[in-house]
Design an enzyme around this catalytic site. Sequence first.
Site, PDB file in Angstrom:
ATOM      1  N   HIS A   1      -1.710   1.192  -4.438  1.00 50.46           N
ATOM      2  CA  HIS A   1      -1.690   2.646  -4.246  1.00 50.46           C
ATOM      3  C   HIS A   1      -0.996   3.727  -4.837  1.00 50.46           C
ATOM      4  CE1 HIS A   1      -3.911   1.585  -0.084  1.00 50.46           C
ATOM      5  NE2 HIS A   1      -4.934   1.271  -1.195  1.00 50.46           N
TER       6      HIS A   1
ATOM      7  N   PRO B   1       3.398  -3.995  15.800  1.00 50.06           N
ATOM      8  CA  PRO B   1       3.576  -3.967  17.669  1.00 50.06           C
ATOM      9  C   PRO B   1       2.383  -4.050  18.153  1.00 50.06           C
ATOM     10  CG  PRO B   1       4.761  -1.963  16.244  1.00 50.06           C
ATOM     11  CD  PRO B   1       3.808  -2.923  15.250  1.00 50.06           C
TER      12      PRO B   1
ATOM     13  N   GLN C   1       0.949  -1.090  -0.054  1.00 45.56           N
ATOM     14  CA  GLN C   1       0.018  -0.124  -0.047  1.00 45.56           C
ATOM     15  C   GLN C   1       0.818   1.272   0.079  1.00 45.56           C
ATOM     16  OE1 GLN C   1      -3.618  -0.595   2.882  1.00 45.56           O
ATOM     17  NE2 GLN C   1      -1.951  -1.836   3.668  1.00 45.56           N
ATOM     18  N   ASN C   2       2.197   1.273   0.175  1.00 45.01           N
ATOM     19  CA  ASN C   2       3.155   2.149   0.266  1.00 45.01           C
ATOM     20  C   ASN C   2       3.552   2.778  -1.188  1.00 45.01           C
ATOM     21  OD1 ASN C   2       2.817   1.504   2.961  1.00 45.01           O
ATOM     22  ND2 ASN C   2       4.882   0.489   2.908  1.00 45.01           N
TER      23      ASN C   2
HETATM   24  N1  APR Z   1       6.669  -2.131  12.239  1.00 50.90           N
HETATM   25  C1  APR Z   1       5.700  -2.823  11.990  1.00 50.90           C
HETATM   26  N2  APR Z   1       4.153  -2.302  11.957  1.00 50.90           N
HETATM   27  C2  APR Z   1       4.373  -0.819  12.364  1.00 50.90           C
HETATM   28  C3  APR Z   1       5.543  -0.199  12.760  1.00 50.90           C
HETATM   29  C4  APR Z   1       6.792  -0.937  12.975  1.00 50.90           C
HETATM   30  N3  APR Z   1       7.788  -0.429  13.024  1.00 50.90           N
HETATM   31  N4  APR Z   1       5.148   1.141  13.164  1.00 50.90           N
HETATM   32  C5  APR Z   1       3.744   1.162  13.120  1.00 50.90           C
HETATM   33  N5  APR Z   1       3.514  -0.122  12.661  1.00 50.90           N
HETATM   34  C6  APR Z   1       1.883  -0.371  12.398  1.00 50.90           C
HETATM   35  C7  APR Z   1       0.956   0.369  13.122  1.00 50.90           C
HETATM   36  O1  APR Z   1       0.681  -0.497  14.514  1.00 50.90           O
HETATM   37  C8  APR Z   1      -0.406   0.080  12.395  1.00 50.90           C
HETATM   38  O2  APR Z   1      -0.838  -1.033  12.594  1.00 50.90           O
HETATM   39  O3  APR Z   1       1.808  -0.145  11.112  1.00 50.90           O
HETATM   40  C9  APR Z   1       0.379   0.120  10.980  1.00 50.90           C
HETATM   41  C10 APR Z   1       0.298   1.548  10.266  1.00 50.90           C
HETATM   42  O4  APR Z   1      -1.107   1.700   9.887  1.00 50.90           O
HETATM   43  P1  APR Z   1      -1.638   2.975   9.052  1.00 50.90           P
HETATM   44  O5  APR Z   1      -0.917   4.192   9.691  1.00 50.90           O
HETATM   45  O6  APR Z   1      -3.140   3.040   9.198  1.00 50.90           O
HETATM   46  O7  APR Z   1      -1.090   2.776   7.574  1.00 50.90           O
HETATM   47  P2  APR Z   1      -1.694   1.794   6.702  1.00 50.90           P
HETATM   48  O8  APR Z   1      -2.277   0.296   7.207  1.00 50.90           O
HETATM   49  O9  APR Z   1      -0.465   1.360   5.688  1.00 50.90           O
HETATM   50  O10 APR Z   1      -2.601   2.560   5.648  1.00 50.90           O
HETATM   51  C11 APR Z   1      -3.528   1.982   4.773  1.00 50.90           C
HETATM   52  O11 APR Z   1      -4.552   4.137   4.283  1.00 50.90           O
HETATM   53  O12 APR Z   1      -4.562   6.248   4.025  1.00 50.90           O
HETATM   54  C12 APR Z   1      -4.483   5.462   3.420  1.00 50.90           C
HETATM   55  O13 APR Z   1      -3.493   5.274   1.403  1.00 50.90           O
HETATM   56  C13 APR Z   1      -3.220   5.080   2.773  1.00 50.90           C
HETATM   57  O14 APR Z   1      -1.836   3.309   2.120  1.00 50.90           O
HETATM   58  C14 APR Z   1      -2.517   4.056   3.359  1.00 50.90           C
HETATM   59  C15 APR Z   1      -3.776   3.135   3.689  1.00 50.90           C
END
Ligand code: APR
Length: 268
Positions: free
Chosen positions: A123, A242, A105-106
Amino acid sequence: MDTDHRIIAVLALRNAHRVVIFTGAGVSAESGIPTFRDAGGFWTRFPPEKFATWDGLLRTALTHPRLLAEFVLNVIEPVAQAHFNAAHAAISQIGRHLPTTVVTQNIDGLHQAAGSADVLEIHGSLLEVIDVGSGDIVHRFQREELTAMATSLRRYVAGEQSLLSLLMQMRRQYPLDWRGRHRPNLVLFGDALGEPAWSRACTAVEDCDVLISVGTSGAVYPAALLPARATNQGATVISIDPQPVAGCWLQGAAGEVLPALVLDAFGH
Ligand code: APR
């Protein structure tokens, strides 16, 4: 970390034939790129209704151009300065042992930088500019170009240069059609997911016997459907985060858990 879950994960990986690794912002957190929903994340500082849709971005550009510039600066500068971390490297290593598809998603390009070959960016990518009409990629940014853009944006945000000067600089640096035909290859809220990436991701999930979900809150659909689809077709799903995740959950930071998992599964 739950020992039983770790054993399940190691055995599943050792016996796997096709692996999907589904990643979110958490896998890049240790590269210095903020996540979206954690404390200090993007959406906690920049409300999605203003910054996560093309209409919202256009309205903000017209009403608060300096705020938009600050948002864009906060998006591109960490990506420009980022290097892949131990989690990206471990994922690339899995791909050297097993047929592996990374569904991310990154938008930061760090899986490719770490050497993963089959990466599906559902994405989009901050490093690509597309023609809105054809969908063709018309420019691929080098991270150095993003750094130069961030420097210009930082000067405008700090009030050290005018908006006109910034725009003239951008037009010189990036000979793109900024009247709307060219735009960053990003999937924002309300957009259809990038194709053929999304269709290929769904096929890879149907065909895999292990799906490792790393660093995603599972808050955004349809991407968040993928782990459940893997479970439904009989694959083993392992989550690394985490924060608690239902099922086979390996607690911890991706940069610590993934290298240990790869070492346990493959011996190096
Ligand atoms: N290692 C593993 N997981 C981690 C770490 C780490 N060092 N730090 C944070 N996390 C976890 C958090 O606990 C959380 O579950 O990563 C996740 C981040 O969640 P979000 O911030 O919601 O990001 P993401 O899931 O990628 O969002 C999905 O939302 O806004 C849209 O397009 C955007 O691609 C994105 C999508």
